[in-house]
Design an enzyme around this catalytic site. Sequence first.
Site, PDB file in Angstrom:
ATOM      1  N   LYS A 158      -2.432  -6.901  12.230  1.00 23.53           N
ATOM      2  CA  LYS A 158      -1.034  -7.304  12.173  1.00 23.53           C
ATOM      3  C   LYS A 158      -0.952  -8.625  11.425  1.00 23.53           C
ATOM      4  O   LYS A 158      -1.506  -9.640  11.866  1.00 23.53           O
ATOM      5  CB  LYS A 158      -0.468  -7.463  13.581  1.00 23.53           C
ATOM      6  CG  LYS A 158       0.956  -7.998  13.582  1.00 23.53           C
ATOM      7  CD  LYS A 158       1.582  -7.911  14.955  1.00 23.53           C
ATOM      8  CE  LYS A 158       2.937  -8.573  14.977  1.00 23.53           C
ATOM      9  NZ  LYS A 158       3.562  -8.492  16.296  1.00 23.53           N
ATOM     10  N   ARG A 185      13.115 -10.139  14.665  1.00 23.57           N
ATOM     11  CA  ARG A 185      13.191 -11.384  15.446  1.00 23.57           C
ATOM     12  C   ARG A 185      14.640 -11.808  15.653  1.00 23.57           C
ATOM     13  O   ARG A 185      14.988 -12.359  16.698  1.00 23.57           O
ATOM     14  CB  ARG A 185      12.404 -12.493  14.749  1.00 23.57           C
ATOM     15  CG  ARG A 185      10.911 -12.247  14.810  1.00 23.57           C
ATOM     16  CD  ARG A 185      10.157 -13.332  14.080  1.00 23.57           C
ATOM     17  NE  ARG A 185       8.736 -13.011  14.006  1.00 23.57           N
ATOM     18  CZ  ARG A 185       7.863 -13.686  13.266  1.00 23.57           C
ATOM     19  NH1 ARG A 185       8.253 -14.714  12.554  1.00 23.57           N
ATOM     20  NH2 ARG A 185       6.593 -13.330  13.255  1.00 23.57           N
ATOM     21  N   LYS A 223       0.054  -3.248  10.041  1.00 26.12           N
ATOM     22  CA  LYS A 223       1.457  -3.659  10.029  1.00 26.12           C
ATOM     23  C   LYS A 223       1.614  -4.926   9.209  1.00 26.12           C
ATOM     24  O   LYS A 223       0.802  -5.837   9.393  1.00 26.12           O
ATOM     25  CB  LYS A 223       1.871  -3.901  11.484  1.00 26.12           C
ATOM     26  CG  LYS A 223       3.225  -4.500  11.691  1.00 26.12           C
ATOM     27  CD  LYS A 223       3.421  -4.801  13.157  1.00 26.12           C
ATOM     28  CE  LYS A 223       4.764  -5.470  13.339  1.00 26.12           C
ATOM     29  NZ  LYS A 223       4.975  -5.948  14.672  1.00 26.12           N
TER      30      LYS A 223
HETATM   31  C1  PBG Z   1       6.121  -9.206  18.455  1.00 26.22           C
HETATM   32  C2  PBG Z   1       6.507  -8.093  17.535  1.00 26.22           C
HETATM   33  C3  PBG Z   1       7.101  -8.274  16.304  1.00 26.22           C
HETATM   34  C4  PBG Z   1       7.334  -7.018  15.769  1.00 26.22           C
HETATM   35  C5  PBG Z   1       6.879  -6.074  16.688  1.00 26.22           C
HETATM   36  N1  PBG Z   1       6.350  -6.760  17.788  1.00 26.22           N
HETATM   37  C6  PBG Z   1       7.530  -9.525  15.630  1.00 26.22           C
HETATM   38  C7  PBG Z   1       6.596 -10.635  15.507  1.00 26.22           C
HETATM   39  O1  PBG Z   1       5.366 -10.482  15.522  1.00 26.22           O
HETATM   40  O2  PBG Z   1       7.093 -11.753  15.397  1.00 26.22           O
HETATM   41  C8  PBG Z   1       7.973  -6.780  14.437  1.00 26.22           C
HETATM   42  C9  PBG Z   1       8.578  -5.452  14.234  1.00 26.22           C
HETATM   43  C10 PBG Z   1       9.464  -5.322  13.042  1.00 26.22           C
HETATM   44  O3  PBG Z   1       9.665  -6.274  12.253  1.00 26.22           O
HETATM   45  O4  PBG Z   1       9.993  -4.223  12.878  1.00 26.22           O
HETATM   46  N2  PBG Z   1       5.142  -8.981  19.372  1.00 26.22           N
END
Ligand code: PBG
Length: 337
Positions: A202, A212, A261
């Site tokens: 990620k 967010r 991701k």
């Molecule tokens: C946080 C999380 C995020 C997303 C999924 N889980 C945001 C981040 O890491 O700040 C992002 C998903 C998206 O942008 O569709 N645990």
Amino acid sequence: MQHFISRKAMNIAGLGSETVVLLYQKNLVKDIADLYEMDFKLLFGIERMAEKSINNLILGLQDSKNVPFDRVLYALGIRAVNIYVKVDESLKDNTGKEAWNPEGLMQRAIRAIKAACPEMIVMPDVALDPYSIYGHDGIIKNGDIANDETNEALVKMAVSHAEAGADFVAPSDMMDGRVLRLRQGLDAAGFHHVGIMSYSAKYASAFYGPFRDALDSAPKEADVVVPKDKKTYQMDYANRIEAVKEALMDVEEGADMVMVKPGIAYLDIVREVKNAVNVPVTVFHVSGEYAMIKAAAERGWLDHDKIMMEQLMCIKRAGASLISTYFAKEAAILLNK
Ligand code: PBG
């Protein structure tokens, strides 16, 4: 290392045969406008599920033939859902304890979906950010993320998801060693059959912006020292080799599936991870990628459906066994035509 794959879940998901499973992500948000008469930012373009109670949300949303919503998704061929929640500000702190409240929004959502559609694979998100006053995925100590303490909180969270009926838990937090601790914690609580889909590679990405905004979960300024972004635990997008290392480590620790991701800008990573691991690879087509297509289509600059299908197919070509996407329902409707 001993760990148990949720075979029933894997079979239902068709993962044995490497079929594409589209994940429909539910942003389960309270109807703030109704409840608090406040203006509330929505995830760009997504159908928000307005609710006064979680049961209305899941069971009350029916199509014209009165089929519960999750039944509609299942009938379209969607076999799994990822769930994220937007929790009220008053429930946030630095411990994230609302995350394992048996009556929390997430736990109620899991129970409601499993009741409405038992065959649907439910994969709740495991990370503290929706519950953190600082908008971080972990507990803050001395200006930094307390990795091991956070892992213990994540175990409590995952066990509470399992108790509510989750088939998988999906840690998106990126703490070190959390897959091992989750596997041990789930097994100790008797949840050998609950699988782990790990967000392994990620990246710290600006593509998460709309998500967010919708969850109000971006890192915040505070009266104590708090890391200004998530770069101490999410990956540097200039780094290729670490993705493979992270995925292999997660499999070693007991992950039943791994994830890369974001999606489209990271397809080289998807292929590399796919070639390296012997578990299904999920690709998350994230909120910013979704928003870009929606915005361009709204202006008439791109053909919405064609771009959507091209991007999803390219993700599949790169090596995705599962695609987690906000387009799941729209894409599934097209695929059924
Ligand atoms: C946080 C999380 C995020 C997303 C999924 N889980 C945001 C981040 O890491 O700040 C992002 C998903 C998206 O942008 O569709 N645990």
